[in-house]
Design a protein around this motif. Structure first.
Motif, short mmCIF file in Angstrom:
data_model
loop_
_atom_site.label_atom_id
_atom_site.label_comp_id
_atom_site.label_asym_id
_atom_site.label_seq_id
_atom_site.Cartn_x
_atom_site.Cartn_y
_atom_site.Cartn_z
N PHE A 149 0.80 -1.22 0.00
CA PHE A 149 0.00 0.00 0.00
C PHE A 149 0.85 1.28 0.00
CE2 PHE A 149 -4.27 -1.87 1.69
CZ PHE A 149 -4.36 -2.62 0.52
N PRO A 150 1.93 1.37 0.78
CA PRO A 150 2.74 2.59 0.69
C PRO A 150 3.35 2.80 -0.70
CG PRO A 150 3.25 1.38 2.68
CD PRO A 150 2.40 0.48 1.86
N VAL A 151 3.70 1.70 -1.37
CA VAL A 151 4.26 1.80 -2.71
C VAL A 151 3.19 2.27 -3.70
CG1 VAL A 151 5.26 0.48 -4.62
CG2 VAL A 151 6.06 0.12 -2.29
N VAL A 152 2.00 1.74 -3.57
CA VAL A 152 0.89 2.20 -4.42
C VAL A 152 0.67 3.69 -4.24
CG1 VAL A 152 -1.60 2.04 -4.84
CG2 VAL A 152 -0.25 -0.05 -4.46
N ASP A 153 0.64 4.13 -3.00
CA ASP A 153 0.39 5.55 -2.72
C ASP A 153 1.50 6.45 -3.28
OD1 ASP A 153 -1.24 7.59 -1.17
OD2 ASP A 153 0.75 7.91 -0.31
N ARG A 154 2.74 5.98 -3.19
CA ARG A 154 3.86 6.84 -3.59
C ARG A 154 4.15 6.82 -5.08
NH1 ARG A 154 10.00 6.84 -0.98
NH2 ARG A 154 10.82 8.50 -2.31
N TYR A 155 4.00 5.64 -5.72
CA TYR A 155 4.52 5.49 -7.08
C TYR A 155 3.47 5.28 -8.17
CZ TYR A 155 9.11 4.74 -4.89
OH TYR A 155 10.27 4.87 -4.17
N VAL A 156 2.31 4.69 -7.82
CA VAL A 156 1.37 4.25 -8.85
C VAL A 156 0.41 5.37 -9.24
CG1 VAL A 156 -0.45 2.59 -9.41
CG2 VAL A 156 1.56 1.85 -8.10
N ARG A 157 0.21 5.53 -10.53
CA ARG A 157 -0.72 6.54 -11.02
C ARG A 157 -2.17 6.06 -10.87
NH1 ARG A 157 1.39 7.48 -17.05
NH2 ARG A 157 1.10 5.22 -16.94
N VAL A 158 -3.07 7.00 -10.72
CA VAL A 158 -4.49 6.67 -10.58
C VAL A 158 -4.98 5.87 -11.78
CG1 VAL A 158 -6.82 7.65 -10.45
CG2 VAL A 158 -4.98 8.61 -9.05
N THR A 159 -4.57 6.25 -12.98
CA THR A 159 -5.02 5.55 -14.19
C THR A 159 -4.54 4.10 -14.21
OG1 THR A 159 -3.11 6.49 -15.33
CG2 THR A 159 -5.23 7.61 -15.63
N ASP A 160 -3.34 3.86 -13.70
CA ASP A 160 -2.84 2.48 -13.66
C ASP A 160 -3.58 1.66 -12.60
OD1 ASP A 160 -0.99 2.82 -15.70
OD2 ASP A 160 0.59 3.49 -14.35
N TRP A 161 -3.84 2.28 -11.44
CA TRP A 161 -4.59 1.58 -10.41
C TRP A 161 -6.00 1.26 -10.88
CZ3 TRP A 161 -3.20 -1.25 -6.59
CH2 TRP A 161 -4.13 -1.61 -5.60
N ALA A 162 -6.57 2.13 -11.70
CA ALA A 162 -7.91 1.88 -12.24
C ALA A 162 -7.93 0.60 -13.08
CB ALA A 162 -8.36 3.07 -13.09
N ARG A 163 -6.81 0.28 -13.73
CA ARG A 163 -6.72 -0.97 -14.50
C ARG A 163 -6.79 -2.19 -13.58
NH1 ARG A 163 -1.24 0.20 -16.95
NH2 ARG A 163 -1.23 -2.07 -17.25
N VAL A 164 -6.18 -2.08 -12.41
CA VAL A 164 -6.25 -3.17 -11.43
C VAL A 164 -7.69 -3.36 -10.97
CG1 VAL A 164 -5.48 -3.96 -9.17
CG2 VAL A 164 -3.87 -2.76 -10.66
N GLU A 165 -8.35 -2.26 -10.63
CA GLU A 165 -9.73 -2.36 -10.14
C GLU A 165 -10.68 -2.86 -11.24
OE1 GLU A 165 -10.75 1.39 -8.20
OE2 GLU A 165 -10.19 0.37 -6.32
N LYS A 166 -10.43 -2.46 -12.48
CA LYS A 166 -11.26 -2.94 -13.59
C LYS A 166 -11.12 -4.45 -13.74
CE LYS A 166 -12.14 -2.29 -18.53
NZ LYS A 166 -11.73 -1.55 -19.76
N ALA A 167 -9.89 -4.95 -13.66
CA ALA A 167 -9.67 -6.40 -13.75
C ALA A 167 -10.34 -7.13 -12.59
CB ALA A 167 -8.17 -6.69 -13.78
N ALA A 168 -10.30 -6.53 -11.41
CA ALA A 168 -10.93 -7.15 -10.24
C ALA A 168 -12.44 -7.26 -10.43
CB ALA A 168 -10.59 -6.35 -8.99
N LYS A 169 -13.04 -6.20 -10.95
CA LYS A 169 -14.49 -6.21 -11.15
C LYS A 169 -14.90 -7.15 -12.28
CE LYS A 169 -15.08 -1.45 -9.54
NZ LYS A 169 -15.35 -0.05 -9.95
N LYS A 170 -14.05 -7.24 -13.29
CA LYS A 170 -14.41 -7.99 -14.49
C LYS A 170 -14.62 -9.47 -14.22
CE LYS A 170 -12.89 -8.81 -19.27
NZ LYS A 170 -11.84 -8.53 -20.27
#
Length: 221
Positions: A149-170
């Motif tokens: 989670f700290p790495v996500v907060d510091r390094y990951v862009r919102v648009t890239d995280w949205a891809r993770v959430e889209k895959a989770a929902k799919k």
């Protein structure tokens, strides 16, 4: 908008993953307790056994899908964004162990739901597997949230995280996942998720929750 609110809006929101983690741990622990009661002689007629087996198979699907999304989508995004700031080898090893436990859990859950099963004897083995699953999930999730989670907060862009959430929902089964997420969210999380869902999804959630609760009643015996 304040500076802190602006920054928060520009960072990935891991709330759904936190709730999913919470739900996994809770379900493994509560079914371990429930099957221990059956092993000790609590009544478990065929309808109850079938409902327990159905839920545990759906839980296995849910956990497997969750860590598959991590393996196939989240880890590559984290490694590309953070490089040497994160190592996921041990977390990946945990997923291999989880798959083995889930395979055993499916077998034992299906044995409980099979015609002419002896619920007490099957439930004893099932409890052993669920206890092991709950322990591994607690350890794995604590480490994942500490490291990732700290790495996500510091390094990951919102648009890239949205891809993770889209895959989770799919790949998730909405009729199972949506009521569980709503049930394991706290009041603030639930209010926000419902506001974001819109009226159509809220109406569907009501129907799905009623079906979910009927199965919960059979599970409770």
């Amino acid at each position: 908008m304040t500076e802190s609110a602006t920054r928060a809006a520009a960072r990935p929101d891991v709330t759904m993953m936190r709730i999913a983690h919470r739900a996994m741990i809770h379900d493994a622990a509560r079914f371990a307790a429930l099957t221990a009661q059956v092993a000790a002689g609590a009544p478990c007629p065929p309808a109850r056994a079938a409902a327990i087996a159905e839920y545990l198979n759906l839980l296995c699907d849910s956990i497997h899908h969750h860590h598959t999304v991590e393996d196939e989508h989240m880890w590559p995004i984290l490694l590309a964004a953070a490089g040497l700031a994160i190592v996921v080898d041990e977390l990946e090893d945990d997923h291999v162990q989880l798959d083995a436990l889930l395979h055993t859990l499916r077998e034992r859950a299906n044995a409980l739901g099979a015609p002419h099963a002896d619920p007490a004897s099957v439930a004893a083995a099932l409890t052993e597997t669920l206890d092991a699953l709950a322990a591994l999930l607690r350890e794995h999730i604590a480490e994942e949230e500490r490291v990732v989670f700290p790495v996500v907060d510091r390094y990951v862009r919102v648009t890239d995280w949205a891809r993770v959430e889209k895959a989770a929902k799919k790949g998730g089964k909405l009729s199972f996942e949506a009521p569980r997420i709503a049930r394991h969210a706290d009041d603030v999380e639930r209010a926000r998720l419902l506001a974001e869902a819109g009226p159509v999804i809220r109406a569907l959630l009501g129907l799905m929750t009623r079906r979910f609760d009927k199965r919960e009643a059979r599970i409770a015996g």
